[in-house]
Design a protein around this motif. Structure first.
Motif, PDB file in Angstrom:
ATOM      1  N   GLU A 103       0.893  -1.154   0.000  1.00  0.00           N
ATOM      2  CA  GLU A 103       0.000   0.000   0.000  1.00  0.00           C
ATOM      3  C   GLU A 103       0.941   1.216   0.000  1.00  0.00           C
ATOM      4  O   GLU A 103       1.770   1.349   0.905  1.00  0.00           O
ATOM      5  CB  GLU A 103      -0.826  -0.051   1.279  1.00  0.00           C
ATOM      6  CG  GLU A 103      -1.962   0.895   1.338  1.00  0.00           C
ATOM      7  CD  GLU A 103      -2.693   0.794   2.697  1.00  0.00           C
ATOM      8  OE1 GLU A 103      -3.641   1.551   2.873  1.00  0.00           O
ATOM      9  OE2 GLU A 103      -2.294  -0.011   3.564  1.00  0.00           O
ATOM     10  N   CYS A 104       0.841   2.059  -1.023  1.00  0.00           N
ATOM     11  CA  CYS A 104       1.867   3.095  -1.216  1.00  0.00           C
ATOM     12  C   CYS A 104       1.321   4.500  -1.038  1.00  0.00           C
ATOM     13  O   CYS A 104       0.315   4.863  -1.659  1.00  0.00           O
ATOM     14  CB  CYS A 104       2.436   3.018  -2.629  1.00  0.00           C
ATOM     15  SG  CYS A 104       3.258   1.482  -2.983  1.00  0.00           S
ATOM     16  N   PHE A 105       1.995   5.284  -0.224  1.00  0.00           N
ATOM     17  CA  PHE A 105       1.672   6.707  -0.104  1.00  0.00           C
ATOM     18  C   PHE A 105       2.899   7.486  -0.557  1.00  0.00           C
ATOM     19  O   PHE A 105       3.933   7.479   0.116  1.00  0.00           O
ATOM     20  CB  PHE A 105       1.265   7.051   1.327  1.00  0.00           C
ATOM     21  CG  PHE A 105      -0.016   6.373   1.717  1.00  0.00           C
ATOM     22  CD1 PHE A 105      -1.248   6.939   1.396  1.00  0.00           C
ATOM     23  CD2 PHE A 105       0.003   5.138   2.342  1.00  0.00           C
ATOM     24  CE1 PHE A 105      -2.434   6.287   1.704  1.00  0.00           C
ATOM     25  CE2 PHE A 105      -1.171   4.475   2.657  1.00  0.00           C
ATOM     26  CZ  PHE A 105      -2.394   5.053   2.340  1.00  0.00           C
ATOM     27  N   PHE A 106       2.780   8.097  -1.722  1.00  0.00           N
ATOM     28  CA  PHE A 106       3.879   8.884  -2.287  1.00  0.00           C
ATOM     29  C   PHE A 106       3.556  10.365  -2.046  1.00  0.00           C
ATOM     30  O   PHE A 106       2.580  10.888  -2.595  1.00  0.00           O
ATOM     31  CB  PHE A 106       4.041   8.583  -3.773  1.00  0.00           C
ATOM     32  CG  PHE A 106       4.404   7.135  -4.058  1.00  0.00           C
ATOM     33  CD1 PHE A 106       5.498   6.540  -3.435  1.00  0.00           C
ATOM     34  CD2 PHE A 106       3.657   6.366  -4.947  1.00  0.00           C
ATOM     35  CE1 PHE A 106       5.843   5.211  -3.688  1.00  0.00           C
ATOM     36  CE2 PHE A 106       3.994   5.041  -5.208  1.00  0.00           C
ATOM     37  CZ  PHE A 106       5.087   4.464  -4.580  1.00  0.00           C
ATOM     38  N   LEU A 107       4.377  10.982  -1.215  1.00  0.00           N
ATOM     39  CA  LEU A 107       4.071  12.323  -0.740  1.00  0.00           C
ATOM     40  C   LEU A 107       4.788  13.395  -1.545  1.00  0.00           C
ATOM     41  O   LEU A 107       6.001  13.321  -1.735  1.00  0.00           O
ATOM     42  CB  LEU A 107       4.541  12.389   0.724  1.00  0.00           C
ATOM     43  CG  LEU A 107       4.156  13.594   1.560  1.00  0.00           C
ATOM     44  CD1 LEU A 107       2.663  13.544   1.889  1.00  0.00           C
ATOM     45  CD2 LEU A 107       4.960  13.582   2.871  1.00  0.00           C
ATOM     46  N   ILE A 108       4.020  14.378  -2.004  1.00  0.00           N
ATOM     47  CA  ILE A 108       4.645  15.557  -2.603  1.00  0.00           C
ATOM     48  C   ILE A 108       4.838  16.535  -1.454  1.00  0.00           C
ATOM     49  O   ILE A 108       3.872  17.124  -0.953  1.00  0.00           O
ATOM     50  CB  ILE A 108       3.744  16.154  -3.690  1.00  0.00           C
ATOM     51  CG1 ILE A 108       3.428  15.062  -4.697  1.00  0.00           C
ATOM     52  CG2 ILE A 108       4.384  17.399  -4.300  1.00  0.00           C
ATOM     53  CD1 ILE A 108       3.296  15.461  -6.092  1.00  0.00           C
ATOM     54  N   ALA A 109       6.085  16.669  -1.017  1.00  0.00           N
ATOM     55  CA  ALA A 109       6.359  17.380   0.238  1.00  0.00           C
ATOM     56  C   ALA A 109       6.487  18.878  -0.014  1.00  0.00           C
ATOM     57  O   ALA A 109       7.561  19.460   0.079  1.00  0.00           O
ATOM     58  CB  ALA A 109       7.611  16.802   0.892  1.00  0.00           C
TER      59      ALA A 109
END
Ligand code: TRP
Length: 347
Positions: free
Chosen positions: A36-42
């Motif tokens: 389960e992937c959470f790719f964050l644009i920080a």
């Protein structure tokens, strides 16, 4: 069933380059089928260096999403979320709590902070100095709850991020010791080549240092940048013995060649049977072949509903984040059941 989750991210401060691919995206791609992937644009973290350039951040949010789609991250999969950091107020709240768990003087001992302080032309803001704490919040908000032994919280990143993950785990341990077991410790996942030098061969690849090959660069730009690359300074002629281990061109070959193309290259260089000009031409071809499908997918992505991807991913992240904040407030005794119930009773 065990929860296997990834939380990782990038700052939107420009289009992405080969260093991002080797250090991070390659690992993300390999994991997106399984986790389960959470790719964050920080974008909040981007303010640590770009508070005076909001337009750069705005444009870069779009660039980063396009680059992610270009390399093949797929937010149409139900397990893959693109998340915009500033749209998750839970992160701000958790950062505030976490700042209380870290001794003030500790931030300047973090080796990544030290290295970045050197590059920083202006003086560092308070927000810059504590960004590793906010990064800990980014990660631990997604810690599977309740934490079971078989659960995983993986953070695939470039090697410069490892000190931040150590800090994250210290915060997790401190919190758990004070308030009961709430967080799982995260596990760094660093690729085989954690850091790619820039085309100048000196420092790590970075757009702000002007030594980057971007994922969206066209074939001519790539060839030109490669032809200007630094090589072993002791190898002036084709038949001089080279030192591939010290040559950035060789390192790029290692990162991007197939094993068949890579085989024998070092020996040929060392024994004067391969010249730098030829070696660089071959590298330019290899990089252009590698980048071609990325460019095509990126161009197609221009028509994709980027805002929908971001909104859907962020909504899913928020649901997890809101639930986790309830757990955290409760653990920290910030939900004040006694006060709240007497308020209710009193009407
Ligand atoms: N510090 C990371 C970078 O340079 C970005 C980032 C923000 C991140 N939050 C994160 C990475 C959480 C991993 C996990 O670019």
């Amino acid at each position: 069933m065990a929860t296997k989750r990834i939380l990782t991210g990038m700052r939107p401060t420009g289009a992405l380059h080969l260093g991002h691919y080797v250090g991070a995206l390659k690992q993300w791609l390999a994991l997106q089928d399984e986790y389960e992937c959470f790719f964050l644009i920080a974008d909040v973290q981007a303010l640590t260096t770009h508070v005076d350039r909001p337009r750069v951040i705005e444009e870069s949010v779009r660039e980063v999403v396009l680059d992610w789609l270009g390399v093949g991250l797929d937010p149409t999969k139900p397990n893959v979320c693109f998340v915009l950091q500033s749209s998750l107020p839970e992160l701000t709240e958790l950062t505030a709590y976490f700042t209380m768990l870290v001794p003030f003087t500790k931030m300047e001992h973090n080796p990544t902070i030290r290295a970045e302080l050197k590059d920083l032309k202006k003086s560092a803001t308070a927000g810059f100095m504590i960004y590793p704490i906010s990064q800990a919040a980014d990660i631990l908000l997604f810690s599977p709850y309740p934490p079971e032994k078989s659960d995983k919280l993986l953070v695939p990143v470039g090697e410069d991020q490892v000190p931040h993950l150590e800090e994250t785990n210290q915060i997790a341990r401190r919190f758990n010791a004070l308030y009961g077991k709430t967080f799982l410790e995260c596990k760094p996942e660093v690729g085989e080549i954690g850091r790619l030098p820039g085309v100048d061969g000196k420092s790590k690849m970075s757009k702000s240092l002007g030594n980057a090959i971007q994922l969206k660069d066209g074939p001519d730009t790539v060839s030109k940048l490669v032809s200007k690359m630094f090589t072993d300074p002791k190898k002036l002629h084709r038949d001089d013995p080279g030192h591939p281990q010290r040559c950035p061109v060789y390192l790029y070959h290692r990162a991007f060649s197939t094993s068949q193309m890579f085989r024998g290259r070092a020996t040929k260089c060392k024994t004067g049977r391969l010249g730098c000009v030829e070696c660089k031409k071959e590298l330019a071809d290899i990089l252009n072949n590698f980048l071609e499908p990325i460019r095509t997918r990126r161009a197609e992505a221009e028509k994709a509903p980027l805002d929908t991807y971001l909104r859907q991913g962020t909504e899913k992240a928020r649901e997890i984040g809101q639930n986790m904040m309830k757990v955290i407030r409760h653990a920290m005794h910030l939900d004040y059941p006694s006060v709240k119930s007497s308020l209710t009773k009193g009407g």
